[in-house]
Design an enzyme around this catalytic site. Structure first.
Site, PDB file in Angstrom:
ATOM      1  CG  ASP B 108      -2.065   1.288   1.282  1.00  0.00           C
ATOM      2  OD1 ASP B 108      -2.352   1.724   0.347  1.00  0.00           O
ATOM      3  OD2 ASP B 108      -2.849   0.985   2.242  1.00  0.00           O
ATOM      4  NE  ARG B 124       3.716  12.131  10.545  1.00  0.00           N
ATOM      5  CZ  ARG B 124       2.861  12.123   9.831  1.00  0.00           C
ATOM      6  NH1 ARG B 124       2.817  10.737  10.883  1.00  0.00           N
ATOM      7  NH2 ARG B 124       2.460  12.192   8.019  1.00  0.00           N
ATOM      8  CD  GLU B 183      -4.799   2.596  -0.615  1.00  0.00           C
ATOM      9  OE1 GLU B 183      -4.443   2.208  -1.367  1.00  0.00           O
ATOM     10  OE2 GLU B 183      -5.018   2.473   0.879  1.00  0.00           O
ATOM     11  CG  ASP B 213      -5.941  -0.375   3.148  1.00  0.00           C
ATOM     12  OD1 ASP B 213      -5.361  -1.666   3.576  1.00  0.00           O
ATOM     13  OD2 ASP B 213      -4.793   0.155   3.853  1.00  0.00           O
ATOM     14  CD  GLN B 220      -3.298   4.336  10.202  1.00  0.00           C
ATOM     15  OE1 GLN B 220      -4.640   4.449  10.100  1.00  0.00           O
ATOM     16  NE2 GLN B 220      -2.481   5.032   9.447  1.00  0.00           N
ATOM     17  CE  LYS B 233      -3.664   2.112   7.084  1.00  0.00           C
ATOM     18  NZ  LYS B 233      -4.785   3.097   6.529  1.00  0.00           N
ATOM     19  CB  THR B 237      -7.498  -4.856   1.798  1.00  0.00           C
ATOM     20  OG1 THR B 237      -6.416  -4.623   3.086  1.00  0.00           O
ATOM     21  CG2 THR B 237      -7.328  -3.810   0.477  1.00  0.00           C
ATOM     22  CD  GLU B 339      -7.515  12.410   3.773  1.00  0.00           C
ATOM     23  OE1 GLU B 339      -7.194  13.192   2.927  1.00  0.00           O
ATOM     24  OE2 GLU B 339      -8.333  11.448   3.575  1.00  0.00           O
TER      25      GLU B 339
END
Lengths: 392, 392
Positions: B108, B124, B183, B213, B220, B233, B237, B339
């Protein structure tokens, strides 16, 4: 009824009996069992076609009862009925060994506290050596199953990107920091469609092999944030040809180290004794350079398997999961050259007076291991070896 | 000689012709080609047993000339000789689709700059959104090949460890931040025993599928430092059942975005035009929620493949590599719920007035995509769908 005559002190006695896949010139690969200095042609000895398939896969999938039945038969033959096996023995040095099983998924853990602390100091000098999660879960990641190969496969020096902290831009070229990782691998026999609890470990895992997870430290250092190691590890992972069944490791089972803080219930392995007292050795060009002790691993393989499946991930026959580099507290117990040479700051001095930080073209690295056997002596895990070839 | 009658505006015309594996009640799985609203039984139409093996594997391994010959035959039949295929067409809604190929290794990538910046900001917050290596190499990692499943497979909510920054200790339980990643996947046909250069992409890659995915953001976030995503993950998938051959995407090829700074020579894809103008759509419970644009991906699949093998890693038939989440600059172009809801801070409002940050039990997510076809219209990549079941 006579016992089979075995070499004095052999590491492949009646209490070991590991499985592999071998061929002789002109024969197709088939299952063998290492006995003394010989290999037993198991298909010929048993008449069971599962041992003539060229891999252990179908036998692994049969499960613990079938494994125990074959082992009991082998023990009887070796200890009481040499005539049953003698016609089917070949000298071990006359056969070619093959990858013993089809690697489904390959997972690499990171379960030696000493290794994780050493690497943490070198890769993240401004942070505590252990990340905050390290003592709560066995950290692991998926490796490349397609580049797992049997012992003896040459290690072509990988090329790739690297960037030293002082450089502005990365450069491309052959790795300058080619390394080993001395590990122990666990081979899954019985599939699972959901979580495997710590106490169900032996219902799914067939046995143990040695693993050298060849690593390029310069590629790894530049690529691994944020998604983990990739090209620094994916060029080759070597495994020993003999898979030692868990049943041969009963005398090697020990309590793992105490865990502080306490682990979550799904990782609680109190009383299960899936620590394993395996004594690894690392040899560079025939010279002994390190003796990593497996018994001190913080996380056991039973915990690794429980963790790996607790999210519902399925298991397949041939799944291989490795311990991560085995390192003890002593300098001569470290399982990688980046640790042995402390990132190149303290090169090893070899017997011929030369020094070594990372591997040079032409170097041969061989890992071996032994464990207490149930017969009072020791059993061997065989070896995993490879020679470094120049970059292509 | 008559052309086959196809539905007006079909996404599965003579310029698409994707391959999959289907079965009907009582039949064993075999290769089919989607044509209009039908599936063509390719083994029956061609008489070639390679299409009756239950997977595309052996056909994929045959390579570009064989792929081109079958495609040319199919185009002739559909456009000129309907009688050759009509006896072998089944209604597509009457067949069951299967995983079309055996997934060897699954990699991936992380190649959308918008996605990487969005995730970087959230995971982060104290660092620049892109890590220093991001514009120098296509970051990727290995996923779990054994849990790649065909569209329609239910998504059982995974359980695992999580720890919010304010908590002292991790807790265990069902994921609270179950997410998708929209994806595009690339399917390797022809193996390689060494580096595949950017200009050799189409000599090895057969075609394209859609990939979801599924990701657990709370698992995570706690596990991924330092070795990358693992349990967050590895539970599932999902891939679309139809693999669209690269030959069908000729009209979709576009120049990728300009790269600044310049990439290293082995990643230089100037003039190759392996950007792909695929228009993805994300649907939640039937409602359209996002339109990720694939053409803006920073790294092309040709670069991903070149990078993945530049260290000497071998390729196998059935290797699957995915683009990473596809996100564009607009809020309605993001390919994951973390997101779309900005980590839960800005929940989506759905048509029924409810809101959604992450997936709830019972939710169904469907990804679709289309591309310009060589016939002047559009072709479809089919869909990949899954419904969330409660944790076990």
């Amino acid at each position: 009824m006579n016992p089979l005559d075995l070499p004095e002190g052999t590491l492949f006695g009646a209490d070991n009996l590991p499985y592999g896949v071998f061929s002789t010139p002109g024969s197709t690969p088939r299952t063998g069992v290492a006995i003394g200095d010989h290999v037993l042609d198991l298909a010929a000895a048993t008449g069971d076609g599962v041992h003539a398939t060229g891999s252990l896969d179908a036998f692994l999938a049969r499960g613990p009862q079938a494994w125990a039945a074959v082992r009991a038969q082998l023990v009887r033959w070796v200890t009481e009925d040499a005539a049953a096996v003698e016609p089917h023995l070949l000298p071990r040095d006359a056969v070619t060994m093959h990858l013993p099983f089809t690697v489904a998924d390959y997972v690499d853990f990171y379960s030696s506290q000493h290794h994780a602390e050493n690497i943490g100091c070198m890769f993240r000098p401004d942070s505590p050596p252990l990340t905050p999660n390290w003592k709560h879960l066995p950290i692991g990641y998926h490796g490349r199953a397609g580049t797992v190969a049997v012992s003896g496969t040459d290690v072509v020096r990988p090329s790739g990107q690297r960037k030293a902290p002082a450089d502005d831009l990365p450069t491309f070229g052959p790795s300058r920091r080619l390394d080993i990782e001395a590990e122990v691998g666990f081979v899954v026999g019985v599939p699972s469609d959901g979580p495997v609890t710590v106490d169900a470990f032996a219902e799914h895992v067939f046995g143990v092999c040695l693993v050298n997870d060849w690593s390029s430290r310069d590629l790894q250092a530049w690529e691994y944030v944020p998604l983990g190691p990739f090209l620094g590890k994916s060029f080759l992972t070597s495994v020993s040809p003999w898979v030692v069944p868990l049943a041969a490791l009963e005398a090697a089972r020990v309590d793992p180290p105490a865990r502080e803080p306490a682990v979550l219930p799904y990782l609680d392995d109190a009383g299960l004794r899936w620590g394993l007292d395996l004594a690894l050795e690392v040899h560079l060009n025939g010279e002994h350079v390190s003796s990593p002790p497996f018994a001190q691993m913080y996380w056991t393989p039973a915990q690794q398997l429980a963790h790996m499946t607790v999210n519902g991930a399925t298991l397949r026959t041939g799944d291989l999961f490795a311990s991560g580099t085995v390192s003890g507290p002593g300098r001569d117990q470290r399982g990688s050259f980046i640790e042995l040479s402390w990132g190149g700051a303290e090169p090893l001095t070899l017997a011929d007076g030369s020094t070594r930080s990372f591997l040079e073209d032409g170097d041969t690295v061989t890992l071996t291991a032994t464990a207490p056997g149930t017969g009072g002596g020791r059993i061997g895990l065989g070896e995993v070896t490879g020679t470094v070839l120049p970059a292509r």
